[in-house]
Design an enzyme around this catalytic site. Structure first.
Site, PDB file in Angstrom:
ATOM      1  N   ASN A   6      13.638  36.235  38.399  1.00 45.31           N
ATOM      2  CA  ASN A   6      12.140  36.423  38.581  1.00 45.31           C
ATOM      3  C   ASN A   6      11.584  36.486  39.886  1.00 45.31           C
ATOM      4  OD1 ASN A   6      11.676  36.368  35.656  1.00 45.31           O
ATOM      5  ND2 ASN A   6      12.260  34.287  35.739  1.00 45.31           N
ATOM      6  N   ASP A  48      25.056  33.568  29.346  1.00 42.55           N
ATOM      7  CA  ASP A  48      23.818  33.127  30.288  1.00 42.55           C
ATOM      8  C   ASP A  48      22.989  31.903  29.609  1.00 42.55           C
ATOM      9  OD1 ASP A  48      21.739  33.802  32.518  1.00 42.55           O
ATOM     10  OD2 ASP A  48      20.370  33.686  30.653  1.00 42.55           O
ATOM     11  N   TYR A  52      16.665  25.895  28.392  1.00 43.23           N
ATOM     12  CA  TYR A  52      17.175  26.307  26.932  1.00 43.23           C
ATOM     13  C   TYR A  52      17.525  25.508  26.126  1.00 43.23           C
ATOM     14  CZ  TYR A  52      17.199  30.948  29.243  1.00 43.23           C
ATOM     15  OH  TYR A  52      17.021  32.186  29.819  1.00 43.23           O
ATOM     16  N   LEU A  91      16.470  44.337  25.430  1.00 42.67           N
ATOM     17  CA  LEU A  91      16.069  45.057  24.399  1.00 42.67           C
ATOM     18  C   LEU A  91      14.321  44.861  24.082  1.00 42.67           C
ATOM     19  CD1 LEU A  91      18.996  44.322  22.225  1.00 42.67           C
ATOM     20  CD2 LEU A  91      18.518  46.201  23.636  1.00 42.67           C
ATOM     21  N   HIS A 102      15.388  29.778  38.333  1.00 47.93           N
ATOM     22  CA  HIS A 102      15.010  30.305  37.328  1.00 47.93           C
ATOM     23  C   HIS A 102      13.704  31.167  37.612  1.00 47.93           C
ATOM     24  CE1 HIS A 102      14.921  29.757  32.679  1.00 47.93           C
ATOM     25  NE2 HIS A 102      14.452  30.759  32.849  1.00 47.93           N
ATOM     26  N   LYS A 110      20.604  39.079  23.732  1.00 42.96           N
ATOM     27  CA  LYS A 110      21.056  37.991  22.524  1.00 42.96           C
ATOM     28  C   LYS A 110      21.192  38.507  21.273  1.00 42.96           C
ATOM     29  CE  LYS A 110      19.352  35.090  19.724  1.00 42.96           C
ATOM     30  NZ  LYS A 110      18.243  35.433  18.427  1.00 42.96           N
TER      31      LYS A 110
HETATM   32  N1  LIG Z   1      15.538  34.327  33.402  1.00 43.74           N
HETATM   33  C1  LIG Z   1      14.473  34.343  32.514  1.00 43.74           C
HETATM   34  O1  LIG Z   1      13.348  34.089  32.862  1.00 43.74           O
HETATM   35  C2  LIG Z   1      14.835  34.736  31.182  1.00 43.74           C
HETATM   36  C3  LIG Z   1      13.680  34.811  30.186  1.00 43.74           C
HETATM   37  C4  LIG Z   1      14.118  35.317  28.898  1.00 43.74           C
HETATM   38  C5  LIG Z   1      15.351  35.501  28.350  1.00 43.74           C
HETATM   39  N2  LIG Z   1      16.290  35.284  29.611  1.00 43.74           N
HETATM   40  C6  LIG Z   1      17.775  35.902  29.224  1.00 43.74           C
HETATM   41  O2  LIG Z   1      17.841  37.086  28.534  1.00 43.74           O
HETATM   42  C7  LIG Z   1      18.319  36.850  27.174  1.00 43.74           C
HETATM   43  C8  LIG Z   1      18.002  37.813  26.028  1.00 43.74           C
HETATM   44  O3  LIG Z   1      16.660  37.990  25.951  1.00 43.74           O
HETATM   45  P1  LIG Z   1      15.822  37.633  24.442  1.00 43.74           P
HETATM   46  O4  LIG Z   1      16.821  37.160  23.573  1.00 43.74           O
HETATM   47  O5  LIG Z   1      14.426  37.477  25.004  1.00 43.74           O
HETATM   48  O6  LIG Z   1      15.766  39.274  24.127  1.00 43.74           O
HETATM   49  P2  LIG Z   1      16.630  40.521  23.907  1.00 43.74           P
HETATM   50  O7  LIG Z   1      18.149  40.217  24.014  1.00 43.74           O
HETATM   51  O8  LIG Z   1      15.990  41.946  24.560  1.00 43.74           O
HETATM   52  O9  LIG Z   1      16.300  40.785  22.177  1.00 43.74           O
HETATM   53  C9  LIG Z   1      16.883  39.914  21.307  1.00 43.74           C
HETATM   54  C10 LIG Z   1      16.765  40.355  19.890  1.00 43.74           C
HETATM   55  O10 LIG Z   1      17.293  41.827  19.676  1.00 43.74           O
HETATM   56  C11 LIG Z   1      18.018  41.775  18.717  1.00 43.74           C
HETATM   57  N3  LIG Z   1      19.036  42.419  18.878  1.00 43.74           N
HETATM   58  C12 LIG Z   1      20.349  42.128  19.595  1.00 43.74           C
HETATM   59  N4  LIG Z   1      20.958  43.282  19.512  1.00 43.74           N
HETATM   60  C13 LIG Z   1      20.550  44.437  18.818  1.00 43.74           C
HETATM   61  C14 LIG Z   1      20.804  45.765  18.931  1.00 43.74           C
HETATM   62  N5  LIG Z   1      21.942  46.146  19.282  1.00 43.74           N
HETATM   63  N6  LIG Z   1      19.878  46.463  17.938  1.00 43.74           N
HETATM   64  C15 LIG Z   1      18.815  46.060  17.635  1.00 43.74           C
HETATM   65  N7  LIG Z   1      18.449  44.467  17.935  1.00 43.74           N
HETATM   66  C16 LIG Z   1      19.050  43.963  18.538  1.00 43.74           C
HETATM   67  C17 LIG Z   1      18.285  40.274  18.080  1.00 43.74           C
HETATM   68  O11 LIG Z   1      18.541  40.072  17.026  1.00 43.74           O
HETATM   69  P3  LIG Z   1      19.748  39.286  16.257  1.00 43.74           P
HETATM   70  O12 LIG Z   1      19.599  37.812  17.157  1.00 43.74           O
HETATM   71  O13 LIG Z   1      19.095  39.107  15.001  1.00 43.74           O
HETATM   72  O14 LIG Z   1      21.171  39.743  16.317  1.00 43.74           O
HETATM   73  C18 LIG Z   1      17.218  39.760  18.804  1.00 43.74           C
HETATM   74  O15 LIG Z   1      16.082  39.480  17.832  1.00 43.74           O
HETATM   75  C19 LIG Z   1      18.299  35.389  26.661  1.00 43.74           C
HETATM   76  O16 LIG Z   1      18.914  34.982  25.620  1.00 43.74           O
HETATM   77  C20 LIG Z   1      18.362  34.697  28.206  1.00 43.74           C
HETATM   78  O17 LIG Z   1      19.616  34.658  28.257  1.00 43.74           O
HETATM   79  C21 LIG Z   1      16.235  34.945  30.813  1.00 43.74           C
END
Ligand SMILES: NC(=O)c1ccc[n+]([C@@H]2O[C@H](COP(=O)([O-])OP(=O)(O)OC[C@H]3O[C@@H](n4cnc5c(N)ncnc54)[C@H](OP(=O)(O)O)[C@@H]3O)[C@@H](O)[C@H]2O)c1
Length: 293
Positions: free
Chosen positions: A141, A48, A53, A191, A111, A240
């Site tokens: 969203n 994604d 980004y 997460l 988006h 991520k």
């Molecule tokens: N459509 C939208 O408006 C929108 C908005 C925001 C995000 N997104 C999408 O959602 C994706 C993920 O969101 P996000 O990056 O905000 O948050 P997330 O995936 O919920 O959290 C990422 C964080 O969690 C850590 N992590 C990953 N796996 C883990 C595990 N098994 N246990 C503990 N911690 C863990 C990562 O650490 P490390 O990196 O150090 O491993 C990072 O600090 C984005 O990359 C994007 O593609 C979409």
């Protein structure tokens, strides 16, 4: 893990690799390429990204460098608010394809909802679909009212809606509505949010005692418990992870199963708490942010 069938007959891997802010916000360099290559080696085929980004180039380079056929991947990118409108959408999609070095994306998302522009934007996306540049059309969203508006004129139905969804924001009513419309729910920040948002780890759902206790019981990480809770309810997840251990753990969800009471105990953690933007209020802020060239 079994792929999920979308309402257009396509299949999508339920675990996606989220690419937002690998390294820093809008970083687009060898570090991002290498991180994505590590994710590909770990087994991810669903990625994604978004024009916003600023890392579509790195994703495209990693896919090419992997030596794996393009058809093996499911690539999602998104149209930013400033790019909505008929001509703007056609142009924005072309620009994304050039940055990705791809002839098509598997799924193209709006988006954020901009109701006054949705019809023109969607019509352009339908044209891009006809031209083979987008295999499936989707949303991100979108609230119930936005989906209802879109369904009143859409010739092609959205296959999924990507929402902020984690144990502190379960969005049950919206999920129910999407299910009734045969629109799959996909969870962003599953997460509880990445490092782009400076939330201390002890305030995120991965530190919640209910989640931590279940992680201990099943001898998995807290992240795996949350992702399994989503997957068992038919949702797509896009964690991520930059660390290889998290990357690999997040793909390893087949060897345990949460029971009904455990799923319900996680549902009860809901606080309607958003870490990211709210579609009711974020429009002006979003319009002030430009897509990097
Ligand atoms: N459509 C939208 O408006 C929108 C908005 C925001 C995000 N997104 C999408 O959602 C994706 C993920 O969101 P996000 O990056 O905000 O948050 P997330 O995936 O919920 O959290 C990422 C964080 O969690 C850590 N992590 C990953 N796996 C883990 C595990 N098994 N246990 C503990 N911690 C863990 C990562 O650490 P490390 O990196 O150090 O491993 C990072 O600090 C984005 O990359 C994007 O593609 C979409």
């Amino acid at each position: 893990m079994q792929n999920i069938e979308l309402n257009n007959g396509m299949f999508i891997p339920p675990i996606c690799y989220g690419t937002c802010a690998i390294g820093q916000w809008q970083q687009d360099d060898d570090y991002v390429v290498e991180t994505i290559l590590t994710a590909i080696k770990a087994g991810y085929r669903h990625f994604d990204t978004a024009s916003l980004y600023g890392n579509e180039r790195s994703l495209g380079k990693a896919i090419k460098a992997s030596g794996i056929a393009r058809e093996e991947f499911f690539i999602v990118t998104k149209l930013w608010d400033t790019q909505q409108g008929f001509q703007q959408t056609l142009q924005a999609c072309e620009e994304s394809l050039v940055r990705l070095q791809m002839d098509y994306v598997d799924l193209y998302l709006i988006h954020w909802p901009v109701p006054q522009k949705t019809q023109a934007t969607w019509q352009a996306m339908e044209q891009l679909h006809e031209q083979g540049k987008i295999r499936a059309l989707g949303l991100s969203n979108f609230r119930e009212s936005d989906i209802t508006q879109l369904l009143s004129f859409a010739n092609i139905k959205p296959v999924y809606n990507q929402l902020e969804l984690h144990p502190y924001l379960t969005q049950e009513a919206l999920c129910q509505f999407c299910n009734e419309q045969d629109i799959i729910v996909s969870c962003w920040s599953p997460l509880g949010t990445g490092t782009w948002n400076e939330v201390p780890v002890n305030e995120k759902p991965i530190a919640d005692p209910t989640i931590v206790a279940l992680a201990k019981k099943y001898n998995v990480s807290a992240g795996q418990i949350i992702l399994k809770w989503d997957i068992q309810q038919g949702r797509i997840v896009m964690p991520k992870a930059e660390s290889e251990i998290n990357m690999r753990n997040n793909l390893a969800l087949d060897h345990f199963e949460l029971d009904e009471q455990e799923l319900a105990s996680i549902n009860r953690l809901n606080k309607n708490h958003r870490y990211g933007g709210d579609p009711d209020t974020t429009y002006a802020d979003n319009m002030a942010i430009d897509v990097p060239a």
